[in-house]
Design a protein around this motif. Structure first.
Motif, mmCIF file in Angstrom:
data_model
loop_
_atom_site.group_PDB
_atom_site.id
_atom_site.type_symbol
_atom_site.label_atom_id
_atom_site.label_comp_id
_atom_site.label_asym_id
_atom_site.label_seq_id
_atom_site.Cartn_x
_atom_site.Cartn_y
_atom_site.Cartn_z
ATOM 1 N N GLN A 90 0.821 -1.221 0.000
ATOM 2 C CA GLN A 90 0.000 0.000 0.000
ATOM 3 C C GLN A 90 0.849 1.264 0.000
ATOM 4 O O GLN A 90 0.535 2.235 -0.677
ATOM 5 C CB GLN A 90 -0.931 0.009 1.211
ATOM 6 C CG GLN A 90 -2.168 -0.841 0.976
ATOM 7 C CD GLN A 90 -2.999 -1.001 2.248
ATOM 8 O OE1 GLN A 90 -2.816 -0.290 3.228
ATOM 9 N NE2 GLN A 90 -3.910 -1.945 2.228
ATOM 10 N N VAL A 91 1.940 1.230 0.791
ATOM 11 C CA VAL A 91 2.818 2.411 0.842
ATOM 12 C C VAL A 91 3.425 2.657 -0.539
ATOM 13 O O VAL A 91 3.439 3.789 -1.037
ATOM 14 C CB VAL A 91 3.929 2.228 1.917
ATOM 15 C CG1 VAL A 91 5.017 3.287 1.773
ATOM 16 C CG2 VAL A 91 3.334 2.280 3.317
ATOM 17 N N GLU A 92 3.900 1.575 -1.173
ATOM 18 C CA GLU A 92 4.511 1.750 -2.507
ATOM 19 C C GLU A 92 3.495 2.288 -3.520
ATOM 20 O O GLU A 92 3.796 3.170 -4.318
ATOM 21 C CB GLU A 92 5.123 0.434 -2.983
ATOM 22 C CG GLU A 92 5.883 0.607 -4.293
ATOM 23 C CD GLU A 92 6.924 -0.474 -4.532
ATOM 24 O OE1 GLU A 92 7.602 -0.876 -3.574
ATOM 25 O OE2 GLU A 92 7.044 -0.906 -5.683
ATOM 26 N N LYS A 93 2.272 1.770 -3.450
ATOM 27 C CA LYS A 93 1.220 2.197 -4.376
ATOM 28 C C LYS A 93 0.904 3.695 -4.174
ATOM 29 O O LYS A 93 0.820 4.457 -5.129
ATOM 30 C CB LYS A 93 -0.033 1.338 -4.114
ATOM 31 C CG LYS A 93 -1.143 1.493 -5.104
ATOM 32 C CD LYS A 93 -2.144 0.337 -4.958
ATOM 33 C CE LYS A 93 -3.264 0.449 -5.964
ATOM 34 N NZ LYS A 93 -4.361 1.313 -5.552
ATOM 35 N N LEU A 94 0.759 4.064 -2.915
ATOM 36 C CA LEU A 94 0.452 5.467 -2.607
ATOM 37 C C LEU A 94 1.535 6.398 -3.161
ATOM 38 O O LEU A 94 1.248 7.423 -3.781
ATOM 39 C CB LEU A 94 0.338 5.609 -1.084
ATOM 40 C CG LEU A 94 -0.190 6.897 -0.467
ATOM 41 C CD1 LEU A 94 -0.760 6.603 0.916
ATOM 42 C CD2 LEU A 94 0.873 7.965 -0.346
ATOM 43 N N LEU A 95 2.795 6.008 -2.954
ATOM 44 C CA LEU A 95 3.897 6.862 -3.413
ATOM 45 C C LEU A 95 3.957 6.916 -4.941
ATOM 46 O O LEU A 95 4.055 7.997 -5.524
ATOM 47 C CB LEU A 95 5.236 6.345 -2.852
ATOM 48 C CG LEU A 95 5.435 6.544 -1.349
ATOM 49 C CD1 LEU A 95 6.645 5.760 -0.850
ATOM 50 C CD2 LEU A 95 5.633 8.028 -1.027
ATOM 51 N N ILE A 96 3.884 5.746 -5.581
ATOM 52 C CA ILE A 96 4.024 5.740 -7.050
ATOM 53 C C ILE A 96 2.833 6.440 -7.705
ATOM 54 O O ILE A 96 3.005 7.233 -8.624
ATOM 55 C CB ILE A 96 4.237 4.302 -7.591
ATOM 56 C CG1 ILE A 96 5.599 3.769 -7.093
ATOM 57 C CG2 ILE A 96 4.178 4.271 -9.120
ATOM 58 C CD1 ILE A 96 5.984 2.388 -7.591
ATOM 59 N N GLU A 97 1.627 6.208 -7.196
ATOM 60 C CA GLU A 97 0.465 6.877 -7.794
ATOM 61 C C GLU A 97 0.549 8.396 -7.608
ATOM 62 O O GLU A 97 0.307 9.165 -8.539
ATOM 63 C CB GLU A 97 -0.834 6.333 -7.184
ATOM 64 C CG GLU A 97 -1.186 4.979 -7.786
ATOM 65 C CD GLU A 97 -2.488 4.379 -7.255
ATOM 66 O OE1 GLU A 97 -2.812 3.263 -7.698
ATOM 67 O OE2 GLU A 97 -3.158 5.000 -6.392
ATOM 68 N N GLY A 98 0.919 8.816 -6.422
ATOM 69 C CA GLY A 98 1.002 10.258 -6.135
ATOM 70 C C GLY A 98 2.085 10.929 -6.961
ATOM 71 O O GLY A 98 1.888 12.027 -7.517
ATOM 72 N N LEU A 99 3.238 10.285 -7.076
ATOM 73 C CA LEU A 99 4.345 10.878 -7.838
ATOM 74 C C LEU A 99 4.047 10.859 -9.342
ATOM 75 O O LEU A 99 4.390 11.798 -10.060
ATOM 76 C CB LEU A 99 5.658 10.136 -7.533
ATOM 77 C CG LEU A 99 6.219 10.382 -6.120
ATOM 78 C CD1 LEU A 99 7.312 9.370 -5.769
ATOM 79 C CD2 LEU A 99 6.768 11.815 -5.994
ATOM 80 N N THR A 100 3.380 9.796 -9.807
ATOM 81 C CA THR A 100 3.036 9.728 -11.230
ATOM 82 C C THR A 100 2.047 10.820 -11.602
ATOM 83 O O THR A 100 2.140 11.440 -12.656
ATOM 84 C CB THR A 100 2.425 8.344 -11.582
ATOM 85 O OG1 THR A 100 3.359 7.339 -11.202
ATOM 86 C CG2 THR A 100 2.136 8.208 -13.065
ATOM 87 N N GLU A 101 1.108 11.073 -10.689
ATOM 88 C CA GLU A 101 0.130 12.129 -10.959
ATOM 89 C C GLU A 101 0.828 13.489 -11.054
ATOM 90 O O GLU A 101 0.540 14.291 -11.938
ATOM 91 C CB GLU A 101 -0.903 12.135 -9.825
ATOM 92 C CG GLU A 101 -2.165 12.846 -10.214
ATOM 93 C CD GLU A 101 -3.139 12.906 -9.060
ATOM 94 O OE1 GLU A 101 -3.262 11.897 -8.317
ATOM 95 O OE2 GLU A 101 -3.764 13.965 -8.878
ATOM 96 N N ALA A 102 1.789 13.717 -10.153
ATOM 97 C CA ALA A 102 2.479 15.013 -10.146
ATOM 98 C C ALA A 102 3.512 15.117 -11.272
ATOM 99 O O ALA A 102 3.704 16.187 -11.845
ATOM 100 C CB ALA A 102 3.153 15.224 -8.786
ATOM 101 N N PHE A 103 4.192 14.023 -11.576
ATOM 102 C CA PHE A 103 5.306 14.052 -12.538
ATOM 103 C C PHE A 103 5.172 12.871 -13.511
ATOM 104 O O PHE A 103 5.865 11.849 -13.381
ATOM 105 C CB PHE A 103 6.647 13.971 -11.780
ATOM 106 C CG PHE A 103 6.728 14.903 -10.602
ATOM 107 C CD1 PHE A 103 6.659 16.289 -10.769
ATOM 108 C CD2 PHE A 103 6.851 14.401 -9.298
ATOM 109 C CE1 PHE A 103 6.713 17.141 -9.678
ATOM 110 C CE2 PHE A 103 6.903 15.253 -8.201
ATOM 111 C CZ PHE A 103 6.829 16.624 -8.391
ATOM 112 N N PRO A 104 4.248 13.002 -14.480
ATOM 113 C CA PRO A 104 3.894 11.849 -15.320
ATOM 114 C C PRO A 104 5.042 11.255 -16.129
ATOM 115 O O PRO A 104 4.946 10.098 -16.536
ATOM 116 C CB PRO A 104 2.805 12.399 -16.250
ATOM 117 C CG PRO A 104 2.517 13.775 -15.826
ATOM 118 C CD PRO A 104 3.470 14.198 -14.777
#
Ligand code: IPD
Ligand code: CA
Ligand code: CA
Ligand code: CA
Length: 274
Positions: free
Chosen positions: A49-63
């Motif tokens: 869950q932690v990895e998903k939260l980080l990757i999704e959040g960072l992808t949204e900000a920096f596609p």
């Protein structure tokens, strides 16, 4: 790029703090645990869950940014470092500690651009320790500047080491040989159970050096910059330059201590995956 770095740092820090609440709230709860390479190589729901939260959040900000995340790699994602901005994520470093409720586990997030570290964040939410570094701006613990110790010889040093979760008998043999050789030469040996937190200890002067055979790039990506920005050295255990994919490294407060440690180590070269 400098302005971008501020934005990259602010976004990744906010996401890391948010993800940290998942670890803190669940530290003493019963976890859903699966095993990976061997019977003590654990992954919990929280790691994922932690990895998903980080990757999704960072992808949204920096596609356009790339990722190397421990649990994504475990599920078949690529583990390659290119010149592109690449976030290197260990969602829970010290999973075995986390499973037991031993409060030394953290989130480790590093950003590499042109294959060089630009941002390092190591956050232990259990003890509210936030270690951060930005390239050329120093290293910090909870926003206070930190420095490595000035320890220059083994006889004055506290050394961190780990075996990791490997059950490889050859690796264990080398570990015990090194332990036996180093105990009488140093003031003490410590193993926190988290590669990133051992590196953070070196950065803040709580330990003087740390070496390990068998780490992956996500264990050490944030720690490399934090140790270097705190004035420390980061090398191969043989004494030369680190190959970040080689799964072996040594960090120390001073070059003189690093060299003395390196000369006294039995060397071990991990297989790409063991
Ligand atoms: C492990 C921890 C451990 C170290 C291992 C790592 P994980 O990471 O950092 O202290 O000895 O080499 O793999 O699996 O808990 O993220
Ligand atoms: Ca793991
Ligand atoms: Ca790890
Ligand atoms: Ca991990």
């Amino acid at each position: 790029m400098e302005n971008n770095l501020e934005e990259f740092f602010a976004v990744s820090l906010e996401l890391t703090k948010k993800a940290g609440t998942l670890i803190r709230e669940r530290l003493n709860e019963k976890k859903t645990v699966e095993t990976k390479s061997c019977d003590i190589d654990f992954v919990t729901e929280t790691d994922k869950q932690v990895e998903k939260l980080l990757i999704e959040g960072l992808t949204e900000a920096f596609p356009t940014h790339q990722f190397i995340g421990e649990e994504s790699v475990a599920e078949g994602a690529q583990c390659s470092l290119t010149d592109d901005p690449t976030w290197i994520i260990d969602p829970v470093d010290g999973t075995l500690n986390f499973v037991h409720g031993f409060p030394h586990s953290c989130i480790s997030v590093g950003l590499f651009i042109n294959r060089e570290p630009q941002i390092g964040i190591i956050y232990n939410p259990n003890l509210e320790q936030l270690f951060t570094a930005k390239k050329s701006e120093g290293a910090f613990l909870n926003e206070k500047r930190i420095h490595v110790s000035d320890t220059a010889s083994l006889s004055n040093a506290l050394i961190a080491f780990e075996n990791g979760t490997s059950r490889d008998p050859e690796k264990l043999k080398v570990l015990l040989e090194n332990y036996k050789a180093l105990v009488p030469l140093t003031q003490g040996m410590r193993a926190l159970g988290s590669a990133a937190l051992n590196m953070a200890m070196v950065a803040m002067g709580g330990a003087d050096a740390y070496f390990e055979y068998g780490t992956h790039i996500w264990d050490i990506a944030a720690g490399e910059l934090i140790v270097k920005e705190a004035g420390g050295v980061f090398i191969d255990p043989c004494g030369g330059e680190v190959d970040r994919m080689s799964r072996r490294f040594l960090c120390a407060s001073t070059r003189s201590l690093a060299d003395e440690l390196s000369k006294n180590l039995v060397q071990y070269y991990p297989m790409p995956r063991d």
